[in-house]
Design an enzyme around this catalytic site. Structure first.
Site, short mmCIF file in Angstrom:
data_model
loop_
_atom_site.label_atom_id
_atom_site.label_comp_id
_atom_site.label_asym_id
_atom_site.label_seq_id
_atom_site.Cartn_x
_atom_site.Cartn_y
_atom_site.Cartn_z
N HIS A 74 -8.71 -50.76 15.75
CA HIS A 74 -9.51 -50.10 14.71
C HIS A 74 -10.09 -51.09 13.69
CE1 HIS A 74 -8.44 -46.19 16.16
NE2 HIS A 74 -7.16 -46.33 15.90
N HIS A 126 -6.87 -43.14 20.87
CA HIS A 126 -7.90 -43.18 19.83
C HIS A 126 -9.04 -44.10 20.25
CE1 HIS A 126 -4.03 -42.30 17.73
NE2 HIS A 126 -4.78 -41.34 17.24
N ASP A 146 -0.33 -43.96 23.46
CA ASP A 146 -0.26 -42.72 22.69
C ASP A 146 -1.03 -41.58 23.36
OD1 ASP A 146 -2.57 -44.16 22.14
OD2 ASP A 146 -2.31 -44.15 19.96
ZN LIG Z 1 -3.94 -45.00 19.10
#
Ligand SMILES: [Zn+2]
Length: 314
Positions: free
Chosen positions: A129, A168, A253
């Protein structure tokens, strides 16, 4: 004669536990302890690859100098959050983040020297990120992006592919390479969750148009949905790009029972994706792969999925 066994290195180190995110944070030292205990049990024919600290100049391959200074200053002033957003830090975090970036560079060097064909780097904090100018989403420095630029600068490679299967979207990695045709960024991620980026329509900008591939997946979907998309979209993208090295942002995840992610992948899903990645790497770049830990917040699930990934690299 049977096929020679591929040499798969692993990297883990208790120093990553020094990045203290505070009580009840999902990206915890405890998740790392559970994972590294599982990796420790792997036999010696998985060589342990020593890490190193990244130099500041290496961090600047993917980050602006002023953002590096922000991290340094925030840690020096005992802040408990990075001022750029949602990333817990402690007084060790700057050093640990440099070690995590450096481990990726040491792993890349070990593969380029031919000591091993691939390495899984169990590091923290995660990185995907973090953009050139800000940390966010538990990430400080973008280790996979630094490794891609290092492969180009130090080893003279031209085309690097990054596959990111964290649940993500890796907005930071995407942003760093969005206009760069020399790095193919591919993300499989759950649709409609943090950081709310990565639509399928985003394919890159300018010279980099066509070297970003986003594959958002419906919440609650199982691994077969992702594998079908892999065969339909990732395989042709890799074949068209012809990478000279494959990096993987390996978050776990998306595994069923993760407290943050909403996909339902099994350990076998991670193994099947790893076998596909390995087939791409064997076809185009002599099997060269370095993968790194991103997310994964159910400690036991993280450990079993990561071990399935490592074993599938052989
Ligand atoms: Zn993640």
């Amino acid at each position: 004669m049977s096929e020679p066994r591929r040499k798969v290195g692993i990297h883990y180190d208790a120093k990553y536990e020094k990045h203290d995110t505070g009580p009840s944070h999902p990206e915890s030292a405890n998740r790392y302890r559970v994972l590294s205990s599982a990796l420790e049990e792997l036999p010696d024919d998985f060589p342990r690859i020593p890490g190193r600290r990244a130099a500041v100049a290496e961090v600047l391959l993917a980050h602006e100098a002023y953002y590096h200074d922000v991290v340094y200053q925030d840690v020096e002033s005992f802040a408990d959050q990075l001022r750029t957003g949602d990333t817990a830090i402690c007084e060790e975090s700057y050093d640990v983040a440099l070690e995590a970036s450096g481990a990726m560079l040491a792993a890349v060097d070990a593969v380029m020297r031919g000591e091993v064909s691939s390495v899984f780097c169990a590091v923290r904090p995660p990185g995907h990120h973090a953009t050139a100018t800000r940390g966010m989403g538990f990430c400080i420095f973008n280790h996979v992006a630094i490794a891609a630029r290092y492969l180009q600068k130090k080893h003279g490679l031209k085309r690097i592919a990054i596959i990111d299967w964290d649940v993500h979207h890796g907005n930071g990695t995407e942003a760093i390479f969005i206009s760069d045709p020399s790095v193919l960024y591919i993300s499989l991620h759950e649709n409609g969750i943090y950081p709310f980026t990565g639509p399928a329509t985003e394919r890159g900008h300018g010279a980099g148009e066509g070297t970003t591939l986003n594959i958002p997946l419906p919440s609650n979907s199982e691994g077969d949905v992702a594998l079908k998309e892999w065969d339909a979209q990732i395989t042709p993208a890799i074949d068209a790009f012809k990478p000279e090295f494959l990096l993987i942002s390996a978050g776990f995840d998306a595994r069923v029972d993760d407290p943050i992610g909403g996909l339902r992948w099994s350990d076998e899903t991670f193994a099947a994706m790893t076998r596909r990645a390995l087939a791409h790497a064997e076809k185009w770049c002599g099997g060269k792969i370095v993968s790194m830990l991103e997310g994964g917040y159910n400690p036991a699930g993280l450990a079993s999925a990561a071990v399935a990934h490592v074993k599938a690299l052989v």
